[in-house]
Design a protein around this motif. Structure first.
Motif, PDB file in Angstrom:
ATOM      1  N   UNK A  24      14.417 -48.002  66.467  1.00 19.70           N
ATOM      2  CA  UNK A  24      15.062 -48.264  65.190  1.00 19.70           C
ATOM      3  C   UNK A  24      14.311 -47.553  64.055  1.00 19.70           C
ATOM      4  N   UNK A  25      12.991 -47.568  64.176  1.00 19.46           N
ATOM      5  CA  UNK A  25      12.209 -46.902  63.136  1.00 19.46           C
ATOM      6  C   UNK A  25      12.423 -45.393  63.158  1.00 19.46           C
ATOM      7  N   UNK A  26      12.460 -44.835  64.383  1.00 20.55           N
ATOM      8  CA  UNK A  26      12.673 -43.389  64.489  1.00 20.55           C
ATOM      9  C   UNK A  26      14.052 -43.010  63.965  1.00 20.55           C
ATOM     10  N   UNK A  27      15.013 -43.831  64.267  1.00 20.75           N
ATOM     11  CA  UNK A  27      16.358 -43.556  63.756  1.00 20.75           C
ATOM     12  C   UNK A  27      16.373 -43.620  62.238  1.00 20.75           C
ATOM     13  N   UNK A  28      15.595 -44.585  61.708  1.00 27.06           N
ATOM     14  CA  UNK A  28      15.525 -44.687  60.245  1.00 27.06           C
ATOM     15  C   UNK A  28      14.838 -43.494  59.619  1.00 27.06           C
ATOM     16  N   UNK A  29      13.879 -42.920  60.370  1.00 24.70           N
ATOM     17  CA  UNK A  29      13.106 -41.794  59.822  1.00 24.70           C
ATOM     18  C   UNK A  29      13.899 -40.496  59.781  1.00 24.70           C
ATOM     19  N   UNK A  30      15.082 -40.518  60.281  1.00 27.03           N
ATOM     20  CA  UNK A  30      15.890 -39.282  60.265  1.00 27.03           C
ATOM     21  C   UNK A  30      16.470 -39.010  58.882  1.00 27.03           C
ATOM     22  N   UNK A  31      16.320 -39.937  57.950  1.00 28.10           N
ATOM     23  CA  UNK A  31      16.839 -39.717  56.586  1.00 28.10           C
ATOM     24  C   UNK A  31      15.730 -39.958  55.579  1.00 28.10           C
ATOM     25  N   UNK A  32      15.924 -39.420  54.383  1.00 29.90           N
ATOM     26  CA  UNK A  32      14.922 -39.598  53.319  1.00 29.90           C
ATOM     27  C   UNK A  32      14.812 -41.067  52.947  1.00 29.90           C
ATOM     28  N   UNK A  33      15.947 -41.739  52.879  1.00 31.44           N
ATOM     29  CA  UNK A  33      15.931 -43.154  52.534  1.00 31.44           C
ATOM     30  C   UNK A  33      15.197 -43.945  53.604  1.00 31.44           C
ATOM     31  N   UNK A  34      15.419 -43.549  54.847  1.00 37.07           N
ATOM     32  CA  UNK A  34      14.735 -44.236  55.935  1.00 37.07           C
ATOM     33  C   UNK A  34      13.235 -44.019  55.890  1.00 37.07           C
ATOM     34  N   UNK A  35      12.824 -42.808  55.543  1.00 36.07           N
ATOM     35  CA  UNK A  35      11.401 -42.523  55.451  1.00 36.07           C
ATOM     36  C   UNK A  35      10.754 -43.340  54.334  1.00 36.07           C
ATOM     37  N   UNK A  36      11.458 -43.476  53.204  1.00 33.44           N
ATOM     38  CA  UNK A  36      10.942 -44.293  52.107  1.00 33.44           C
ATOM     39  C   UNK A  36      10.791 -45.747  52.555  1.00 33.44           C
ATOM     40  N   UNK A  37      11.799 -46.218  53.287  1.00 28.71           N
ATOM     41  CA  UNK A  37      11.735 -47.595  53.774  1.00 28.71           C
ATOM     42  C   UNK A  37      10.575 -47.766  54.754  1.00 28.71           C
ATOM     43  N   UNK A  38      10.341 -46.752  55.593  1.00 24.82           N
ATOM     44  CA  UNK A  38       9.233 -46.826  56.539  1.00 24.82           C
ATOM     45  C   UNK A  38       7.898 -46.810  55.805  1.00 24.82           C
ATOM     46  N   UNK A  39       7.833 -45.988  54.789  1.00 25.50           N
ATOM     47  CA  UNK A  39       6.584 -45.918  54.018  1.00 25.50           C
ATOM     48  C   UNK A  39       6.290 -47.263  53.370  1.00 25.50           C
ATOM     49  N   UNK A  40       7.329 -47.886  52.820  1.00 26.16           N
ATOM     50  CA  UNK A  40       7.160 -49.217  52.233  1.00 26.16           C
ATOM     51  C   UNK A  40       6.763 -50.223  53.289  1.00 26.16           C
ATOM     52  N   UNK A  41       7.399 -50.126  54.432  1.00 29.15           N
ATOM     53  CA  UNK A  41       7.105 -51.049  55.531  1.00 29.15           C
ATOM     54  C   UNK A  41       5.642 -50.873  55.970  1.00 29.15           C
ATOM     55  N   UNK A  42       5.235 -49.612  56.058  1.00 30.40           N
ATOM     56  CA  UNK A  42       3.853 -49.333  56.462  1.00 30.40           C
ATOM     57  C   UNK A  42       2.874 -49.929  55.451  1.00 30.40           C
ATOM     58  N   UNK A  43       3.204 -49.790  54.174  1.00 31.20           N
ATOM     59  CA  UNK A  43       2.323 -50.313  53.133  1.00 31.20           C
ATOM     60  C   UNK A  43       2.230 -51.828  53.223  1.00 31.20           C
ATOM     61  N   UNK A  44       3.377 -52.480  53.401  1.00 32.85           N
ATOM     62  CA  UNK A  44       3.383 -53.947  53.469  1.00 32.85           C
ATOM     63  C   UNK A  44       2.651 -54.425  54.715  1.00 32.85           C
ATOM     64  N   UNK A  45       2.889 -53.735  55.822  1.00 29.03           N
ATOM     65  CA  UNK A  45       2.204 -54.102  57.061  1.00 29.03           C
ATOM     66  C   UNK A  45       0.695 -53.915  56.906  1.00 29.03           C
TER      67      UNK A  45
END
Length: 849
Positions: free
Chosen positions: A287-308
């Motif tokens: 799910x994360x890799x699929x999300x990383x296929x878009x700019x919005x997904x990458x931003x969400x992953x970056x936020x997720x990484x920060x929160x984690x």
């Protein structure tokens, strides 16, 4: 001589030769049967016996009780009359056939209505609708054919087609040309002659039927099981279809009869906790890799990484602080301080006053010791006075107190205690983040559990008594390492996805494809493993059942049925034909004087139903025997049946056609014997054969049956009258016309003339020739009557001439109109002729020696 007394013996012998438990049960059920079908429980028992799931325990054979002989059980039956014919062929409404005597012979020329009368009898005796029309086809009237009949002891009954046919078939037995043809051209039914119930041949039919029922039950059980198994297989396929492609691989051909490949494959499938976690982790990564296929997904992953990272750091900080503090060591320091303080107090008790503050005294003593040590001396270090013994001892105690290590140790312990307490205060004051706010990146239950664990660890430090429970509660902080590892995994996954995204879309898609495949494999294992118990149960049961089904389906039931048929034919030949042939042979001897063997007739038992065919050599009898011999065969079979059948009325329509004089005489004697052997039976014979008529009349009269015998003459389809020839009976009928001295009609004059002619014939036959002359042709004279020729009385010439004249006067000339001829004669003329005939009779009797 039959090997067994009845068919059950033959069936039991065959059963023992087969020696199969289930077949033993079939034979037992057949012997005990009363004709009903096997119950479901009985069929299931046969199945269990066949499959070896149950052992055979024979029960006592209790065949049903023999039924009473139908001939003895039937109610008395006598047909008294047929009358009131309406629209029934050519028969007139005035026709009334009197059948009150036990034996009735109906004579009628061709066209007199005999065949129509026979049809009425046949309607009562035969359940089949006649093919011939019943209505008078020569008339345009549409009257529904009907007639009345009366049974002895009952009221007159009316018959129409609406009442059906064969209403009295249980009591009437009929013989005509159609019956004769059937007997000659069809198989023989010994069952109609021999009491089959005594031989119990039906047990073979029951055994065959039960065998077929069990075969059908076995087939249906197999089909039912396979359908149920296939239904269960279809349900599993349907449930797994979303994950497993059931149209390929081992699932494609999986069915109730093909379970081996699936069973082998499912045994290799496993899915434990490790694989479940792997799948969950891979799904999150996917799910994360699929999300990383878009700019919005990458931003969400970056936020997720920060929160984690924040959660991970918070947990790690707390664990780190907890790791730097040993609660058990802290507890040990406190215990040591308590012990040292107790020892100090014990030492102080020897030098300090209990009424003063110990701490103040300690300070004073320490200050004094700082000025001058309390070493043993003769003088007081303060006032320098000489010390007495007690004072010396006191100062020595001061000295010992001051030089002990207890206070040093207490100081060191206090220092340690202060350091550990500082660490404890830091843990107690740890300010964790609000974990509930991170539920968008981590499971809320996971976060709640971590927060509760931290709270529990901090609470353990507040225990009023540091016991083992408090120490154990504190040690749980190590459990947070697993939480940190889980958060770290999520953090690394997000970081990995962002790293791949930074390397380009192709690398990202390759990883997505790889994860998708791996997850698919794990999903197949998971789905298959979830239904593994059901699949194994279905397959194991199906494979086990397949062994039984194969035995049932490969069993040669046809051979077993054929063997039963063969044994039934053996029993039928030995028992039924063995009993029937003497009957038929006896009838042959009575009718033609020759036995079956002498004629060359043999009975061939053939076919599955033990059909009996009469043959001469290898040819059927109707292809070899003459017409008269075929009639003998037909009548022999009919009389066999008539002798044992429950019918009480025997009707024969022209039975002696094709017979010569010898055969006619034999048959007359057979009917006489039947009438004498069956006093409760009624015999009705219809014929147009005058020789048979005269011969039967003579045979019955000569056997003492004249009182039970009536001759009816049928004329013009409308009238029937009893034929009498005894002098007294004739005179009685003639007197009925003459004594009233009233003129009668031409028809009555015709009948009166006939009676007077018959009276003349009786005069010559009885009183002149002593019953040795017959006006009608007869085959032979009784040799035992030759002595009666000595009593012959010749007529005088005058008497002969007068009788000639009288007979001529009473007989119309050929071509004359009968009505005009007799209308010219008065009743008085008839009376005169009657007196003359009686006068000649008296004269002849007077001359008899």
């Amino acid at each position: 001589m039959p090997a067994h007394s009845d068919a059950t013996g033959y069936l039991l012998a065959h059963r023992d030769s087969v020696n199969e438990a289930w077949f033993h049960a079939v034979c037992e059920a057949a012997i005990n049967s009363d004709g009903g079908n096997l119950s479901q429980d009985e069929l299931e028992r046969l199945w269990r016996l066949f499959c070896g799931l149950e052992t055979f325990a024979p029960s006592a054979a209790t065949p049903p009780t023999l039924k009473a002989n139908a001939r003895d059980a039937i109610q008395p039956f006598h047909l008294e009359s047929l009358s009131d014919f309406s629209g029934f062929k050519k028969l007139g409404g005035t026709l009334r056939l009197d059948l009150s005597k036990r034996i009735t012979l109906v004579f009628g020329r061709n066209g007199a209505g005999k065949s129509s009368l026979c049809q009425a009898f046949k309607i009562l005796a035969n359940p089949e609708k006649p093919k011939e029309p019943l209505n008078n086809v020569r008339s345009s009237s549409k009257v529904l054919p009907s007639f009345n009949y009366k049974l002895r002891g009952g009221s007159v009954q009316n018959w129409t087609e609406l009442d059906g046919f064969g209403g009295q078939a249980q009591a009437l037995k009929y013989f005509d040309s159609a019956v004769a043809y059937k007997h000659v051209n069809s198989s023989i039914s010994p069952e109609a002659v021999v009491e089959l119930s005594a031989f119990r041949l039906e047990c073979f039919d029951y055994a065959r039927e039960y065998l077929k029922q069990f075969q059908a039950y076995g087939g249906s059980k197999i089909a039912e099981y396979r359908q149920d198994a296939d239904r269960k297989i279809a349900e599993i396929k349907l449930g797994a279809h979303a994950v497993i492609d059931t149209n390929t691989g081992v699932f494609k051909d999986w069915s109730a009869i093909n379970c081996g490949p699936v069973l082998s494959w499912i045994g290799t499938v496993s899915f434990g906790e490790d694989k479940r976690l792997q799948k969950a982790e891979k799904q999150v990564r996917l799910e994360q890799l699929k999300g990383a296929t878009s700019a919005e997904g990458q931003q969400a992953l970056a936020l997720r990484k920060s929160l984690l990272g924040q959660v991970k750091q918070s947990l790690a900080n707390f664990v780190q602080q907890c790791g730097g503090f040993s609660y058990s060591a802290y507890n040990q320091i406190l215990l040591s301080i308590q012990q040292k303080q107790a020892a100090s107090i014990e030492l102080a008790g020897a030098v300090f006053s209990k009424d003063l503050d110990v701490a103040g005294q300690q300070k004073l003593l320490s200050a004094a010791a700082a000025l001058r040590p309390f070493i043993p001396a003769e003088n007081c270090p303060l006032c320098r006075q000489t010390l007495e013994n007690d004072a010396k001892a006191l100062f020595l105690a001061f000295h010992n107190h001051l030089i002990s290590t207890v206070q040093t140790e207490l100081h060191a312990l206090d220092t340690k205690q202060q350091a550990e307490h500082s660490k404890k205060r830091m843990i107690e004051g740890f300010a964790e983040i609000n974990y509930s706010q991170y539920s968008n990146v981590l499971n809320a239950d996971f976060l709640r559990a971590a927060s509760d664990l931290i709270t529990s660890v901090k609470a353990s430090l507040q225990a009023s008594l540091i016991d083992q429970a408090a120490l154990d509660a504190y040690s749980r902080y190590a459990e947070l390492n697993a939480y940190i590892e889980a958060v770290n995994t999520e953090y690394n996954n997000a970081d990995y996805a962002l790293t791949l995204a930074s390397n380009g879309l192709q690398a990202l898609n390759e990883e997505i494809s790889k994860l998708t495949t791996e997850i698919g494999v794990l999903s197949i294992d998971e789905t298959a493993y979830s239904v593994r118990p059901q699949i194994e149960t279905i397959c194991q049961n199906a494979i086990s059942f397949a062994g039984v089904a194969n035995v049932v389906e490969s069993y040669n039931f046809t051979s077993r049925l054929s063997a039963l048929t063969a044994r039934k034919k053996d029993a039928h030949t030995a028992l039924v034909l063995g009993s029937f042939i003497p009957y038929l042979d006896g009838e042959y001897r009575r009718l033609c004087g020759a036995s079956l063997e002498q004629i060359g007739v043999r009975l061939a038992n053939q076919g599955a139903d033990a059909i009996v065919l009469p043959k001469i050599g290898d040819e059927l009898v109707h292809r070899v025997l003459s017409e008269g011999e075929l009639k003998v065969h037909a009548l022999a079979l009919f009389m066999c049946e008539a002798s044992v059948a429950p019918h009480q009325v025997l009707i024969l329509d022209d039975p002696v056609t094709s017979f010569d004089y010898n055969y006619i005489s034999n048959f007359c004697e057979r009917l006489r014997d039947y009438a004498k052997d069956n006093p409760q039976s009624q015999l009705i014979v219809l014929t147009h054969n005058w020789d048979f008529f005269a011969n039967l009349q003579n045979t019955l009269n000569g056997s003492g049956l004249s009182g039970a015998f009536s001759v009816q003459v049928l004329e013009d389809c409308a009238t029937v009258s009893e034929y009498v020839e005894k002098w007294e009976e004739l005179c009685g009928q003639i007197d009925g016309y003459i004594e009233p001295q009233v003129e009668i009609s031409p028809d009555e004059k015709s009948k009166l003339s006939a009676l007077l002619r018959r009276l003349v014939e009786r005069l010559t036959n009885s009183y002149v020739f002593n019953e040795q002359r017959h006006q009608y042709k007869i085959r032979t004279l009784q040799v035992s009557n030759f002595k009666d020729f000595v009593k012959l009385v010749p007529l005088l010439p005058a008497e002969a001439d007068r009788l000639k004249d009288l007979y001529a006067n009473l007989s119309p000339l050929e071509h004359d109109d009968v009505r005009n001829y007799y209308s010219t004669k008065s009743i008085y003329q008839f009376g005169t002729w009657y007196d003359e005939i009686k006068s000649i009779k008296n004269a002849v009797e007077g001359r008899r020696i």
